[in-house]
Design a protein around this motif. Structure first.
Motif, mmCIF file in Angstrom:
data_model
loop_
_atom_site.group_PDB
_atom_site.id
_atom_site.type_symbol
_atom_site.label_atom_id
_atom_site.label_comp_id
_atom_site.label_asym_id
_atom_site.label_seq_id
_atom_site.Cartn_x
_atom_site.Cartn_y
_atom_site.Cartn_z
ATOM 1 N N ILE A 1 0.825 -1.205 0.000
ATOM 2 C CA ILE A 1 0.000 0.000 0.000
ATOM 3 C C ILE A 1 0.859 1.255 0.000
ATOM 4 C CG2 ILE A 1 -1.618 1.362 1.397
ATOM 5 C CD1 ILE A 1 -2.934 -1.244 2.233
ATOM 6 N N ALA A 2 1.949 1.249 0.746
ATOM 7 C CA ALA A 2 2.803 2.438 0.831
ATOM 8 C C ALA A 2 3.342 2.830 -0.540
ATOM 9 C CB ALA A 2 3.957 2.182 1.792
ATOM 10 N N GLU A 3 3.711 1.850 -1.350
ATOM 11 C CA GLU A 3 4.232 2.154 -2.686
ATOM 12 C C GLU A 3 3.125 2.665 -3.600
ATOM 13 O OE1 GLU A 3 6.586 -0.733 -4.682
ATOM 14 O OE2 GLU A 3 8.084 -0.838 -3.082
ATOM 15 N N ILE A 4 1.923 2.099 -3.462
ATOM 16 C CA ILE A 4 0.794 2.583 -4.262
ATOM 17 C C ILE A 4 0.486 4.033 -3.908
ATOM 18 C CG2 ILE A 4 -1.675 2.304 -4.745
ATOM 19 C CD1 ILE A 4 -1.318 -0.694 -4.243
ATOM 20 N N ALA A 5 0.445 4.322 -2.597
ATOM 21 C CA ALA A 5 0.149 5.684 -2.150
ATOM 22 C C ALA A 5 1.204 6.663 -2.629
ATOM 23 C CB ALA A 5 0.042 5.713 -0.628
ATOM 24 N N SER A 6 2.467 6.281 -2.520
ATOM 25 C CA SER A 6 3.549 7.161 -2.942
ATOM 26 C C SER A 6 3.502 7.413 -4.448
ATOM 27 C CB SER A 6 4.896 6.538 -2.564
ATOM 28 O OG SER A 6 5.961 7.376 -2.943
ATOM 29 N N SER A 7 3.196 6.368 -5.217
ATOM 30 C CA SER A 7 3.131 6.538 -6.669
ATOM 31 C C SER A 7 1.945 7.405 -7.076
ATOM 32 C CB SER A 7 3.058 5.174 -7.368
ATOM 33 O OG SER A 7 1.816 4.535 -7.126
ATOM 34 N N LEU A 8 0.821 7.284 -6.364
ATOM 35 C CA LEU A 8 -0.352 8.110 -6.665
ATOM 36 C C LEU A 8 -0.077 9.579 -6.380
ATOM 37 C CD1 LEU A 8 -3.366 5.954 -5.404
ATOM 38 C CD2 LEU A 8 -2.978 6.745 -7.737
ATOM 39 N N LEU A 9 0.595 9.868 -5.270
ATOM 40 C CA LEU A 9 0.929 11.257 -4.949
ATOM 41 C C LEU A 9 1.897 11.829 -5.984
ATOM 42 C CD1 LEU A 9 1.334 10.999 -1.065
ATOM 43 C CD2 LEU A 9 -0.481 12.190 -2.312
ATOM 44 N N ALA A 10 2.861 11.015 -6.423
ATOM 45 C CA ALA A 10 3.790 11.460 -7.463
ATOM 46 C C ALA A 10 3.050 11.674 -8.778
ATOM 47 C CB ALA A 10 4.906 10.440 -7.641
ATOM 48 N N LEU A 11 2.087 10.805 -9.068
ATOM 49 C CA LEU A 11 1.280 10.972 -10.281
ATOM 50 C C LEU A 11 0.470 12.259 -10.213
ATOM 51 C CD1 LEU A 11 0.164 9.845 -12.952
ATOM 52 C CD2 LEU A 11 -1.588 8.649 -11.607
ATOM 53 N N GLU A 12 -0.089 12.573 -9.045
ATOM 54 C CA GLU A 12 -0.852 13.808 -8.892
ATOM 55 C C GLU A 12 0.030 15.016 -9.187
ATOM 56 O OE1 GLU A 12 -3.835 15.841 -5.644
ATOM 57 O OE2 GLU A 12 -1.989 14.907 -4.921
ATOM 58 N N ARG A 13 1.246 15.027 -8.648
ATOM 59 C CA ARG A 13 2.155 16.154 -8.893
ATOM 60 C C ARG A 13 2.525 16.235 -10.384
ATOM 61 N NH1 ARG A 13 4.275 14.121 -3.938
ATOM 62 N NH2 ARG A 13 5.879 12.946 -5.059
ATOM 63 N N THR A 14 2.707 15.086 -11.001
ATOM 64 C CA THR A 14 3.056 15.053 -12.418
ATOM 65 C C THR A 14 1.909 15.570 -13.274
ATOM 66 O OG1 THR A 14 4.578 13.197 -12.106
ATOM 67 C CG2 THR A 14 3.731 13.533 -14.324
ATOM 68 N N LEU A 15 0.696 15.170 -12.944
ATOM 69 C CA LEU A 15 -0.466 15.606 -13.719
ATOM 70 C C LEU A 15 -0.700 17.108 -13.588
ATOM 71 C CD1 LEU A 15 -2.946 12.660 -13.027
ATOM 72 C CD2 LEU A 15 -1.746 13.169 -15.153
ATOM 73 N N GLN A 16 -0.253 17.713 -12.494
ATOM 74 C CA GLN A 16 -0.396 19.158 -12.342
ATOM 75 C C GLN A 16 0.464 19.913 -13.357
ATOM 76 O OE1 GLN A 16 -2.566 20.740 -10.735
ATOM 77 N NE2 GLN A 16 -3.320 19.358 -9.152
ATOM 78 N N ARG A 17 1.393 19.231 -13.986
ATOM 79 C CA ARG A 17 2.197 19.850 -15.041
ATOM 80 C C ARG A 17 1.508 19.767 -16.404
ATOM 81 N NH1 ARG A 17 6.193 16.324 -11.950
ATOM 82 N NH2 ARG A 17 6.969 17.767 -10.372
#
Length: 301
Positions: free
Chosen positions: A23-39
């Motif tokens: 779960i920790a890796e899924i959560a971390s990847s989702l947060l990174a994806l959110e930051r990436t999508l903001q670009r």
């Protein structure tokens, strides 16, 4: 930001892992994806020539096993005219096909991630990994450019210029692919399209981590009063300084994005502008404070 004028689009990201992912890796990847999508809005604005006011990201569904993430993007515009203009541009390039629209946006998302992996590999000093990633990136760029009806070199330049904090993008890309990296056979696919993929070779050669001191963050602000404190007509990146009242009370480095005319900024005490504020932990208390402002565009109305 007026939330009345919104385009909602759904996107699917598939990790072909055979084993469950922590779960920790899924959560971390989702947060990174959110930051990436903001670009993404900065890229879409340049591709369509229609300004985008903001983006909100939601997780619609997550399925375990092989990880499947359905993401909803809400893209906001200033008014109905600009929403219609954006849709008109998309129809002009792609016709009425929803799948084609998703392929275009999916290719742009994957290009931003791939560019981050390429930057990470270069930072880590791995020429072989950078070359492998770059070959795959070129394929994705070509797909996006074909959909957008522009030259691949033009789209590549748009993506590069839209990513103002390249170190942060590189670190986010690593976090996004980390769940797939634990399985040597796993790939990442967008939109159920086999051509929109990060294959196992790219994922396995990409760095597992990137040592960046005081990892920065970035946030975009629309139509703010930007107080100019120093100017330099000989460079868009050196010798400029500014602050945003009520946001930061000390001046920080100011960078002018491509397309901003320095002559329209120099000599002004205050301008209205769309900006990105870059922050990072500073001082003994590691307080998150701005260290740079990127002026994206001037607001003239």
């Amino acid at each position: 930001m007026n939330k009345s004028y919104c385009l909602e689009v759904s996107h699917r990201i598939y990790y072909s892992n055979e084993e469950p992912i922590p779960i920790a890796e899924i959560a971390s990847s989702l947060l990174a994806l959110e930051r990436t999508l903001q670009r993404l809005p900065r890229v879409l604005t340049q591709v369509t020539s229609v300004p985008i006011q903001g983006l909100e990201i939601y997780v619609q569904e997550i399925q375990s096993g092989s990880l499947l993430e359905d993401i909803v993007l809400k893209i906001f515009f200033k008014d109905q005219a600009e929403l219609d203009a954006f849709l008109g541009k998309i129809r002009e390039k792609l016709g009425e096909h929803k799948v084609a629209r998703n392929v275009l946006i999916g290719a742009l998302i994957l290009s931003i991630i791939g560019y981050g992996l390429y930057l990470a590999a270069n930072t880590a000093g791995s020429k072989q990994a950078a070359n492998t990633i770059n070959v795959n990136n070129n394929v994705i760029i070509n797909i996006g450019a074909e959909q957008a009806q522009m030259e691949p070199e033009q789209l590549a330049k748009i993506i590069e210029s839209a990513i103002s904090d390249k170190k942060a993008n590189a670190k986010d890309a690593i976090e996004i692919v980390k769940p797939a990296k634990r399985d040597p056979t796993a790939s990442i696919t967008l939109e159920d399209q086999t051509v929109l993929a990060l294959p196992k070779e790219v994922i396995q050669t990409a760095p597992s981590s990137l040592e960046i001191d005081d990892t920065p963050t970035e946030r975009e602000y629309k139509d703010v009063d930007l107080s100019i404190r120093a100017t330099n007509l000989d460079s868009n990146h050196q010798g400029w300084a500014a602050l945003i009242p009520r946001l930061n009370d000390r001046r920080v480095k100011l960078v002018l994005a491509d397309g901003v005319d320095p002559k329209k900024v120099a000599g002004k005490f205050t301008v209205r502008a769309d900006v990105i504020v870059h922050s990072k932990p500073q001082g003994k208390k590691k307080e998150i404070l701005p260290y740079q402002i990127t002026l994206l565009r001037l607001v003239t109305e």
